[in-house]
Enzyme design. Structure first.
Site, PDB file in Angstrom:
ATOM      1  N   LYS A 114      24.111  88.935  36.323  1.00  0.00           N
ATOM      2  CA  LYS A 114      23.598  87.943  37.279  1.00  0.00           C
ATOM      3  C   LYS A 114      22.836  88.572  38.435  1.00  0.00           C
ATOM      4  O   LYS A 114      22.219  87.871  39.218  1.00  0.00           O
ATOM      5  CB  LYS A 114      24.745  87.073  37.807  1.00  0.00           C
ATOM      6  CG  LYS A 114      25.318  86.199  36.709  1.00  0.00           C
ATOM      7  CD  LYS A 114      26.006  84.975  37.216  1.00  0.00           C
ATOM      8  CE  LYS A 114      26.321  84.083  36.020  1.00  0.00           C
ATOM      9  NZ  LYS A 114      26.965  82.849  36.366  1.00  0.00           N
ATOM     10  N   LYS A 197      24.025  84.884  24.888  1.00  0.00           N
ATOM     11  CA  LYS A 197      24.860  83.683  24.743  1.00  0.00           C
ATOM     12  C   LYS A 197      24.143  82.443  25.298  1.00  0.00           C
ATOM     13  O   LYS A 197      23.336  82.541  26.225  1.00  0.00           O
ATOM     14  CB  LYS A 197      26.213  83.879  25.436  1.00  0.00           C
ATOM     15  CG  LYS A 197      26.158  83.865  26.947  1.00  0.00           C
ATOM     16  CD  LYS A 197      27.539  83.614  27.554  1.00  0.00           C
ATOM     17  CE  LYS A 197      27.381  83.359  29.050  1.00  0.00           C
ATOM     18  NZ  LYS A 197      28.366  82.515  29.642  1.00  0.00           N
ATOM     19  N   LYS A 200      24.411  77.877  30.643  1.00  0.00           N
ATOM     20  CA  LYS A 200      23.937  76.718  31.398  1.00  0.00           C
ATOM     21  C   LYS A 200      23.018  77.119  32.542  1.00  0.00           C
ATOM     22  O   LYS A 200      22.343  76.290  33.108  1.00  0.00           O
ATOM     23  CB  LYS A 200      25.086  75.827  31.854  1.00  0.00           C
ATOM     24  CG  LYS A 200      26.193  76.445  32.675  1.00  0.00           C
ATOM     25  CD  LYS A 200      27.237  75.357  32.898  1.00  0.00           C
ATOM     26  CE  LYS A 200      28.650  75.853  32.924  1.00  0.00           C
ATOM     27  NZ  LYS A 200      29.038  76.399  34.221  1.00  0.00           N
TER      28      LYS A 200
HETATM   29  P1  ATP Z   1      26.608  80.555  33.085  1.00  0.00           P
HETATM   30  O1  ATP Z   1      25.903  80.883  31.840  1.00  0.00           O
HETATM   31  O2  ATP Z   1      25.819  79.794  34.067  1.00  0.00           O
HETATM   32  O3  ATP Z   1      27.352  81.735  33.657  1.00  0.00           O
HETATM   33  P2  ATP Z   1      28.469  79.418  31.375  1.00  0.00           P
HETATM   34  O4  ATP Z   1      27.672  78.580  30.469  1.00  0.00           O
HETATM   35  O5  ATP Z   1      28.948  80.755  30.943  1.00  0.00           O
HETATM   36  O6  ATP Z   1      27.713  79.538  32.732  1.00  0.00           O
HETATM   37  P3  ATP Z   1      31.022  78.945  32.550  1.00  0.00           P
HETATM   38  O7  ATP Z   1      31.444  77.905  33.497  1.00  0.00           O
HETATM   39  O8  ATP Z   1      30.843  80.317  33.106  1.00  0.00           O
HETATM   40  O9  ATP Z   1      29.702  78.543  31.827  1.00  0.00           O
HETATM   41  O10 ATP Z   1      31.995  79.018  31.322  1.00  0.00           O
HETATM   42  C1  ATP Z   1      32.886  78.013  30.947  1.00  0.00           C
HETATM   43  C2  ATP Z   1      33.604  78.392  29.661  1.00  0.00           C
HETATM   44  O11 ATP Z   1      32.709  78.311  28.561  1.00  0.00           O
HETATM   45  C3  ATP Z   1      34.156  79.820  29.636  1.00  0.00           C
HETATM   46  O12 ATP Z   1      35.418  79.820  28.992  1.00  0.00           O
HETATM   47  C4  ATP Z   1      33.158  80.578  28.823  1.00  0.00           C
HETATM   48  O13 ATP Z   1      33.720  81.693  28.204  1.00  0.00           O
HETATM   49  C5  ATP Z   1      32.730  79.524  27.823  1.00  0.00           C
HETATM   50  N1  ATP Z   1      31.380  79.767  27.341  1.00  0.00           N
HETATM   51  C6  ATP Z   1      30.265  79.798  28.095  1.00  0.00           C
HETATM   52  N2  ATP Z   1      29.178  80.021  27.348  1.00  0.00           N
HETATM   53  C7  ATP Z   1      29.621  80.141  26.063  1.00  0.00           C
HETATM   54  C8  ATP Z   1      28.973  80.365  24.815  1.00  0.00           C
HETATM   55  N3  ATP Z   1      27.674  80.507  24.741  1.00  0.00           N
HETATM   56  N4  ATP Z   1      29.727  80.408  23.702  1.00  0.00           N
HETATM   57  C9  ATP Z   1      31.066  80.247  23.772  1.00  0.00           C
HETATM   58  N5  ATP Z   1      31.735  80.022  24.912  1.00  0.00           N
HETATM   59  C10 ATP Z   1      31.032  79.973  26.049  1.00  0.00           C
END
Ligand code: ATP
Ligand code: LTN
Length: 329
Positions: A114, A197, A200
């Protein structure tokens, strides 16, 4: 509360929740809530580690709670609450800050990702401290199991290290938690770039399928998703884009990758993508109907009740910690 083992997990109310968040995290929680005493948090203190518009943050906080409910988290079985409504999280974070090392936080891949390879200019201290607040979330409740996506494994490791360090220094206080990560297939990759991955905070909306995307948007995004060279539908490591799409298909249809390969022998990407969009929409349409039926008032009521339920646990653990470190009560 019962004497079942406890799980704790959370999601930040920032950006749009996507199918990666659902498959990697929420879908597991639904299954685990019968077996464990479950606490699911909307982690707004974490969300403000990057700038947030206050009105949007309020809206997103409620939306995450509604998504938990629409996905099947049952407030009779599980506590759902907003992190900032239980101030013990921030207090325990401060105390843990005094036993964590700068070097441990500098190693965190999420921080490095980040901040573009660790350039700290213009980056808030909160983002650096993010994993310590997450450790506080987990340790405050005597959590044994933390169901998260694979990307969070390193953070749970830090929570384990801090629990052990505190126990060693001040005497047995915290349960050492374990991460629960579903098998490999559950790391959903970006539709525009299968090497990263699904996220969001991705810059392009073609990276992800949001849980609130309508059926037409899903079709459009799947159509645009990158694929690999060749025209056959095969599940293999040297075709990462297709592997990701087949994994998504498998997760939402209950079919295995082998069954999906068999279904598309002699057929091309066109058919596969059309039907993949259908499979996703078969999940999203009823989910979104449930989501729309939950009112703000209902969600707020559940969140208040959730905070009431967990607060005594947080208070008791923090009181124990304060005593151990030598604070006068
Ligand atoms: P950002 O990408 O903005 O950091 P994020 O999409 O990772 O956000 P979080 O709130 O950080 O969202 O994660 C929420 C949950 O979703 C966590 O348990 C994380 O491990 C899971 N997660 C996030 N992205 C993925 C993905 N691409 N595949 C599987 N699990 C995910
Ligand atoms: N950092 C997590 C969200 C989170 C969390 C937690 C997950 C904050 N506190 C405690 C499990 C347990 C993420 O998914 N990005």
């Amino acid at each position: 509360m019962t004497n079942k083992k406890r799980i704790f997990s959370g999601i930040q109310p920032s950006g749009n929740l996507h199918i990666g968040n659902y498959l990697g995290a929420i879908a597991n929680w639904i299954k685990l809530q019968d077996e464990f005493e479950s606490i699911f948090c909307v982690v707004d203190l974490h969300a403000i580690t990057v700038p947030q518009d206050p009105e949007t943050l309020r809206k997103k906080t409620l939306e995450i709670a509604k998504i938990y409910l629409a996905a099947g988290i049952d407030p009779k079985k599980s506590a759902i609450f907003i992190q900032s409504q239980v101030s013990e999280h921030a207090e325990l974070c401060w105390i843990l800050n005094t036993i964590v090392k700068m070097s441990e936080l500098e190693k965190m891949t999420q921080f490095k990702d980040k901040t573009q390879a660790g350039v700290s200019e213009g980056i808030g201290v909160g983002l650096f401290d993010y994993p310590v607040l997450m450790a506080a979330d987990i340790l405050l409740y005597g959590t044994e199991v933390v169901p998260v996506g694979e990307d969070q494994k390193q953070h749970v490791e830090l929570a384990r290290d801090l629990a052990k360090r505190f126990n060693h220094k001040f005497g047995e206080t915290f349960i050492v938690p374990k991460a629960f990560i579903k098998e490999e297939g559950m790391r959903v990759m970006g539709l525009d770039d299968p090497t990263k991955k699904m996220s969001k905070s991705a810059t392009s909306e073609y990276n992800y399928i949001s849980l609130t995307d309508d059926a037409e948007t899903v079709k459009r995004k799947i159509k645009k998703a990158v694929t690999d060279s060749g025209s056959e539908i095969v599940f293999s490591d040297d075709k990462p884009a297709l592997k990701n799409l087949i994994n998504i298909y498998a997760s939402f249809s209950g079919k295995t990758p082998k069954e999906i390969e068999a279904l598309y022998v002699g057929r091309g990407y066109g058919d596969f993508k059309t039907e993949l969009a259908q499979v996703i929409n078969n999940f999203l349409t009823p989910f979104q109907e449930k989501l729309a039926a939950i009112t703000d008032e209902d969600a707020l009521e559940i969140l208040r009740a959730g905070a009431e339920k967990v607060r005594p646990l947080a208070k008791a653990k923090l009181a124990e910690v304060k005593k151990k470190v030598g604070f006068i009560s």
